[in-house]
Write a protein that holds these residues in place. Sequence first.
Motif, PDB file in Angstrom:
ATOM      1  N   ILE A 195       0.313   6.894  -6.756  1.00  0.00           N
ATOM      2  CA  ILE A 195      -0.728   7.897  -6.979  1.00  0.00           C
ATOM      3  C   ILE A 195      -0.905   8.712  -5.697  1.00  0.00           C
ATOM      4  O   ILE A 195      -1.701   8.351  -4.842  1.00  0.00           O
ATOM      5  N   LEU A 239      -7.068   7.947   1.368  1.00  0.00           N
ATOM      6  CA  LEU A 239      -7.692   6.619   1.364  1.00  0.00           C
ATOM      7  C   LEU A 239      -6.645   5.542   1.658  1.00  0.00           C
ATOM      8  O   LEU A 239      -6.885   4.600   2.424  1.00  0.00           O
ATOM      9  N   LEU A 240      -5.451   5.702   1.085  1.00  0.00           N
ATOM     10  CA  LEU A 240      -4.434   4.665   1.270  1.00  0.00           C
ATOM     11  C   LEU A 240      -3.860   4.705   2.684  1.00  0.00           C
ATOM     12  O   LEU A 240      -3.506   3.678   3.253  1.00  0.00           O
ATOM     13  N   GLU A 288      -4.481  10.079  -4.034  1.00  0.00           N
ATOM     14  CA  GLU A 288      -5.428   9.338  -3.172  1.00  0.00           C
ATOM     15  C   GLU A 288      -4.777   8.955  -1.846  1.00  0.00           C
ATOM     16  O   GLU A 288      -5.069   7.905  -1.284  1.00  0.00           O
ATOM     17  N   SER A 298      -5.997   0.817   9.010  1.00  0.00           N
ATOM     18  CA  SER A 298      -6.924  -0.283   9.337  1.00  0.00           C
ATOM     19  C   SER A 298      -6.237  -1.624   9.177  1.00  0.00           C
ATOM     20  O   SER A 298      -6.518  -2.567   9.921  1.00  0.00           O
ATOM     21  N   LEU A 299      -5.292  -1.730   8.236  1.00  0.00           N
ATOM     22  CA  LEU A 299      -4.528  -2.981   8.120  1.00  0.00           C
ATOM     23  C   LEU A 299      -3.761  -3.244   9.414  1.00  0.00           C
ATOM     24  O   LEU A 299      -3.801  -4.345   9.972  1.00  0.00           O
ATOM     25  N   LEU A 335      -5.710   5.473   5.231  1.00  0.00           N
ATOM     26  CA  LEU A 335      -6.778   4.771   5.974  1.00  0.00           C
ATOM     27  C   LEU A 335      -6.589   3.270   5.833  1.00  0.00           C
ATOM     28  O   LEU A 335      -6.721   2.518   6.815  1.00  0.00           O
ATOM     29  N   ALA A 336      -6.205   2.818   4.644  1.00  0.00           N
ATOM     30  CA  ALA A 336      -5.991   1.373   4.429  1.00  0.00           C
ATOM     31  C   ALA A 336      -4.832   0.887   5.294  1.00  0.00           C
ATOM     32  O   ALA A 336      -4.920  -0.160   5.940  1.00  0.00           O
ATOM     33  N   VAL A 348     -10.780  -1.073   1.245  1.00  0.00           N
ATOM     34  CA  VAL A 348     -10.538  -0.690   2.652  1.00  0.00           C
ATOM     35  C   VAL A 348     -11.639  -1.254   3.540  1.00  0.00           C
ATOM     36  O   VAL A 348     -11.398  -1.734   4.647  1.00  0.00           O
ATOM     37  N   VAL A 356       0.842  -1.209   0.000  1.00  0.00           N
ATOM     38  CA  VAL A 356       0.000   0.000   0.000  1.00  0.00           C
ATOM     39  C   VAL A 356       0.870   1.249   0.000  1.00  0.00           C
ATOM     40  O   VAL A 356       0.547   2.246  -0.657  1.00  0.00           O
ATOM     41  N   VAL A 388      -6.008   1.036  -7.934  1.00  0.00           N
ATOM     42  CA  VAL A 388      -4.984   2.037  -8.293  1.00  0.00           C
ATOM     43  C   VAL A 388      -4.682   1.944  -9.785  1.00  0.00           C
ATOM     44  O   VAL A 388      -4.603   2.957 -10.486  1.00  0.00           O
ATOM     45  N   LEU A 445       1.767   1.758  -3.485  1.00  0.00           N
ATOM     46  CA  LEU A 445       0.636   2.305  -4.235  1.00  0.00           C
ATOM     47  C   LEU A 445       0.490   3.801  -3.967  1.00  0.00           C
ATOM     48  O   LEU A 445       0.230   4.594  -4.889  1.00  0.00           O
ATOM     49  N   LEU A 481      -7.238  -3.246  -3.704  1.00  0.00           N
ATOM     50  CA  LEU A 481      -6.626  -1.900  -3.685  1.00  0.00           C
ATOM     51  C   LEU A 481      -5.684  -1.729  -4.870  1.00  0.00           C
ATOM     52  O   LEU A 481      -5.682  -0.677  -5.530  1.00  0.00           O
ATOM     53  N   ILE A 525     -10.995  -4.828   4.309  1.00  0.00           N
ATOM     54  CA  ILE A 525      -9.990  -5.024   5.366  1.00  0.00           C
ATOM     55  C   ILE A 525     -10.660  -4.985   6.727  1.00  0.00           C
ATOM     56  O   ILE A 525     -10.510  -5.880   7.564  1.00  0.00           O
ATOM     57  N   THR A 526     -11.474  -3.944   6.921  1.00  0.00           N
ATOM     58  CA  THR A 526     -12.048  -3.739   8.260  1.00  0.00           C
ATOM     59  C   THR A 526     -13.109  -4.780   8.570  1.00  0.00           C
ATOM     60  O   THR A 526     -13.031  -5.492   9.567  1.00  0.00           O
TER      61      THR A 526
END
Lengths: 94, 85
Positions: free
Chosen positions: A56, A62-63, A59, A69-70, A65-66, B53, A49, B41, A52, B37, B56-57
């Motif tokens: 970009i 959002l990433l 974004e 949360s991961l 947040l990913a 996302v 991530v 992208v 990624l 994800l 994931i949660t």
Amino acid sequence: MINFLTYFCLISGLIFWLWGTPVLFQKRSILYKLHSLSVADTLGSILIVVGLSLKIPSELPLLILAIISLTIWNTMLGYVLAYSANNQEEKSDG
Amino acid sequence: MILTLLIPIYQTWHEDNVWQKMVAVSSISSKVSIITLVISVLRDDWMMGVVGVIIITVGNAGLMLLAHLLKKIGENDSTQLIINN
């Protein structure tokens, strides 16, 4: 330089995936499998991530947040699985 | 990525012990969300990114509840044999 960093993060994340996942085939205890999977899934996925987000930057929220949360969810799930599975094995051995 | 995803899928199908199955399924859930994800992208489609996302949660949260359920079920001796076979 950014491109190099992007592909470096993506490939190293993939290497972590490939390193940790085949442990599932072995006849090992659940805790051992959970350890190698948490390294592979959590760390490898975060590296992917990050790669990624370098690719970009538009974004980024959002990433990020990913990534958050991961980190939180994978770690907690690993703990809950270890706690539940360990409890069961002690009870069935006892 | 798809190749590493196939390993836990095979393990889920092949394994008998419920906890080993749970470990493999948790690995599937985080891998699927990361693949979602990556595809979002590459396609620059951010609705898919949000779905990744959310997977994931919610995926991990659902598995956590399932683990607690299995633990509670396993505590009753009558179902102990079912869990461990």
